[in-house]
Design an enzyme around this catalytic site. Structure first.
Site, short mmCIF file in Angstrom:
data_model
loop_
_atom_site.label_atom_id
_atom_site.label_comp_id
_atom_site.label_asym_id
_atom_site.label_seq_id
_atom_site.Cartn_x
_atom_site.Cartn_y
_atom_site.Cartn_z
CD GLU A 1 -2.76 -1.57 1.17
OE1 GLU A 1 -3.33 -0.68 0.52
OE2 GLU A 1 -3.24 -2.69 1.38
CB CYS B 1 -2.00 7.37 2.12
SG CYS B 1 -3.26 6.41 2.95
P1 NAP Z 1 8.32 4.92 4.38
O1 NAP Z 1 9.39 5.89 4.57
O2 NAP Z 1 8.23 4.21 3.07
O3 NAP Z 1 8.45 3.86 5.58
C1 NAP Z 1 7.52 2.82 5.72
C2 NAP Z 1 8.21 1.65 6.38
O4 NAP Z 1 9.20 1.13 5.49
C3 NAP Z 1 8.94 2.03 7.66
O5 NAP Z 1 8.77 0.99 8.60
C4 NAP Z 1 10.38 2.12 7.20
O6 NAP Z 1 11.32 1.90 8.23
C5 NAP Z 1 10.42 0.98 6.21
N1 NAP Z 1 11.56 1.02 5.30
C6 NAP Z 1 12.37 2.06 4.99
N2 NAP Z 1 13.32 1.66 4.11
C7 NAP Z 1 13.12 0.35 3.87
C8 NAP Z 1 13.75 -0.62 3.06
N3 NAP Z 1 14.80 -0.34 2.29
N4 NAP Z 1 13.26 -1.88 3.06
C9 NAP Z 1 12.20 -2.21 3.80
N5 NAP Z 1 11.55 -1.32 4.61
C10 NAP Z 1 12.00 -0.06 4.64
O7 NAP Z 1 6.87 5.56 4.63
P2 NAP Z 1 6.39 6.43 5.86
O8 NAP Z 1 7.05 7.76 5.79
O9 NAP Z 1 6.49 5.65 7.11
O10 NAP Z 1 4.83 6.59 5.57
C11 NAP Z 1 4.30 7.56 4.73
C12 NAP Z 1 3.98 6.96 3.37
O11 NAP Z 1 3.07 5.88 3.54
C13 NAP Z 1 3.27 7.95 2.46
O12 NAP Z 1 3.78 7.79 1.15
C14 NAP Z 1 1.81 7.50 2.51
O13 NAP Z 1 1.06 7.86 1.40
C15 NAP Z 1 1.99 6.02 2.64
N6 NAP Z 1 0.79 5.40 3.23
C16 NAP Z 1 -0.02 4.68 2.41
C17 NAP Z 1 -1.17 4.10 2.91
C18 NAP Z 1 -2.08 3.28 2.02
O14 NAP Z 1 -2.96 2.62 2.55
N7 NAP Z 1 -1.90 3.29 0.71
C19 NAP Z 1 -1.50 4.27 4.24
C20 NAP Z 1 -0.64 5.01 5.07
C21 NAP Z 1 0.51 5.57 4.54
P3 NAP Z 1 12.07 3.15 8.93
O15 NAP Z 1 10.99 3.94 9.57
O16 NAP Z 1 12.99 2.50 9.88
O17 NAP Z 1 12.76 3.89 7.83
#
Ligand code: NAP
Length: 515
Positions: free
Chosen positions: A286, A320
């Site tokens: 997602e 999101c």
């Molecule tokens: P993010 O930076 O992509 O981080 C999400 C998760 O991925 C965190 O646990 C992060 O860990 C981990 N991560 C980072 N680098 C990684 C890697 N190389 N391999 C595997 N995992 C890794 O996103 P966010 O800032 O937490 O959340 C915001 C984003 O989520 C926005 O783009 C939003 O639109 C999206 N979102 C989408 C939905 C939906 O239902 N479509 C719902 C909510 C949010 P760390 O924190 O340790 O870096």
């Protein structure tokens, strides 16, 4: 017998009872500040040399808590532990697994104000936004437990003479759950509960900005009687342990919610088959959005303005589903903007631990920098028509910002900002507005305000988003009412909180016995 599924109701925080309950919960949470939460692998508590420090976004010197920080070796150990536990957990009857998840829902409901308070201090949600996150977590657990009970029965199939045939869903194996910080309870708990209810074992890697809420959820699962090793709590930097978890040959599936950048990386890496890996990994991803509200010349302008302001700025625009593009048919542009510009200044910004605050701080200093960069880009790309003030001090506050007359292909109209920044785009007519709305790589949520039936029907068919709203705001999807998930670069087209979600964590098995 179980009562039918129903969404958790929201309290009215203007009433003395709910307000007092919230204040008591905030006191409780404050009394537990700066505790340490170790990793949990197979039930064993593991402290690490390095720690993840979770700070309150409104006052970064207020430490919410600290957690262990997984190394690549510990991430490997967690996957191996989950793989060993899987052999026992998959044999537990689906109805028993479902009952444990229902028990967890009941415990979470009893502690709902406390969890709301953790969300207020860890990720700066207002009271109602925090409660909605916690209520959504309860809803996910309640729905997925019922769904598992339903899916425990054999599927209907066509009888064949001389044979007894049966089609059933069986679990997949070890899942890696990687969750975001913006719904650190609901999304983390939903992905975890779906996987575990379906008979899988899980390694949970919460977002580094919000690992405490996840640690508290582990308490709930343990109290509910979930056996050790079914859900393993492995906070750690995504940049160093993410690849280990995703690439691991014992990982069977990855359930991820987060940014497009990380989601695409996981998608690519999961496609590679590693030595000793016996399956093609499944990914449930997602990702982000660039969500639009269209307002045409027949719309109820007051409702459209209220919907746009709520969708764009609720939780500081860090959803999101947030509206980041307001696409207005020229004829009503000025009337709509007059109302939007009257409503936006009414939003209050401050420490959301205080009652009546609408907007808190953004999640971390990186978010502050990124949002300010986009505001600067927006100044070049359009007309800055509104910018709020921000509270004094060292809180990570950013101003509510509205930029008008933005071109459909401008960066602030194409790239996810994830902050309280709204780009207003003019359209010649409804057809043009729809073309603009569909003109990004994303397809998560969208809304149309219109009084014309034919246009509402056209949007149903051609507004290419996973969650479409007609004459209402584009945020606030409810579990099993508006199952949630987007198209295109917003993800793998799954629907969290829907009745086909649990199948994503299972595979069908057909057994034929000759009689
Ligand atoms: P993010 O930076 O992509 O981080 C999400 C998760 O991925 C965190 O646990 C992060 O860990 C981990 N991560 C980072 N680098 C990684 C890697 N190389 N391999 C595997 N995992 C890794 O996103 P966010 O800032 O937490 O959340 C915001 C984003 O989520 C926005 O783009 C939003 O639109 C999206 N979102 C989408 C939905 C939906 O239902 N479509 C719902 C909510 C949010 P760390 O924190 O340790 O870096």
């Amino acid at each position: 017998m179980l009562p039918p599924y129903a969404n958790e109701p929201y309290p009215d925080f203007t009433q003395p009872g709910p307000a007092a309950a919230m204040r008591t919960a905030l006191d409780l949470v404050a009394s537990q500040a700066d505790r340490y939460y170790p990793l949990i692998i197979g039930g064993e508590r593991i402290t690490t040399d390095a720690a993840i420090v979770s700070a309150n976004p409104v006052a970064p010197d207020r430490i919410v808590g600290r957690t262990g920080s997984a190394t690549p070796e510990l991430a490997d150990r967690a996957v191996r532990c989950a793989a060993a536990t899987y052999e026992e957990w998959r044999a537990v009857a689906p109805v028993v697994r479902a009952r444990i998840i229902l028990k967890a829902a009941a415990i979470l409901r009893r502690r709902i104000y406390e969890f709301s308070a953790w969300l207020v201090v860890e990720v700066s949600k207002s009271w109602i936004e925090a409660y909605a996150d916690a209520a959504e977590a309860v809803d996910f657990l309640e729905l997925y437990a019922r769904e598992m009970m339903r899916l425990a029965a054999p599927l209907p199939s066509t009888p064949s003479p001389g044979e007894e045939n049966e089609v059933r869903y069986v679990p997949l194996g070890v899942g890696v759950v990687i969750s975001p910080w913006n719904f650190p309870l609901a999304i983390m708990a939903g992905m975890t509960a779906a996987a575990a209810a379906a008979g899988n074992t899980v390694v949970v890697k919460p977002a580094s900005q919000a690992p405490i809420v996840a640690a508290k959820f582990m308490e709930v699962l343990e109290e509910a009687g979930l056996p050790a090793g079914v859900v393993n709590y492995v906070p750690g930097p995504g940049s160093s342990v993410g690849d280990v978890l995703v690439d691991h040959p014992l990982t069977r599936f990855i359930s991820f919610t987060g940014s497009r950048e990380v989601g695409v990386r996981i998608h690519e890496r999961a496609a590679k088959v590693h030595p000793c890996q016996k399956w093609l990994k499944r990914t449930i991803l997602e990702m982000g959005g660039k969500d639009a509200i269209i307002v045409d010349e027949t719309a109820d302008i007051d409702a459209a303005a209220a919907g746009a302001v709520a969708s764009a700025f609720g939780y500081q625009g860090q959803k999101c589903s947030a509206c980041s593009r307001l696409i207005v048919v020229d004829e009503v542009h000025d009337a709509l903007m007059e109302r939007v510009l009257a409503l936006a200044p009414r939003l209050t910004m401050g420490d959301p631990a205080c009652a009546g605050i609408d907007l808190g701080a953004v999640v971390d200093p990186g978010a502050v920098r990124k949002i300010h960069e986009y505001i600067e880009i927006g100044r070049q790309e359009g007309d800055l028509v509104y910018q709020s003030g921000v509270p004094e001090g060292d809180g990570q506050f950013v101003p509510v910002t509205i930029i008008d007359n933005v071109a459909p292909d401008a960066r602030i109209a194409q790239e996810e900002i994830f902050g309280p920044v709204l780009a207003v785009i003019r359209a010649r007519d409804f057809d043009h507005a729809l073309e603009i709305a569909n003109g990004t790589d994303y397809g998560l949520t969208g809304a149309l305000f219109s009084g014309i039936r034919a246009r509402l029907e056209r949007a149903r068919a051609d507004f290419h988003v996973g969650n479409l709203y007609l004459n209402r705001k584009c945020t606030g999807a409810l579990v099993d009412v508006q199952p949630f998930g987007g198209f295109n670069m917003s993800g793998t087209d799954s629907k969290a909180g829907g009745r086909d979600y649990l199948q994503l964590f299972m595979q069908g098995k057909s057994v034929a016995e000759k009689l």
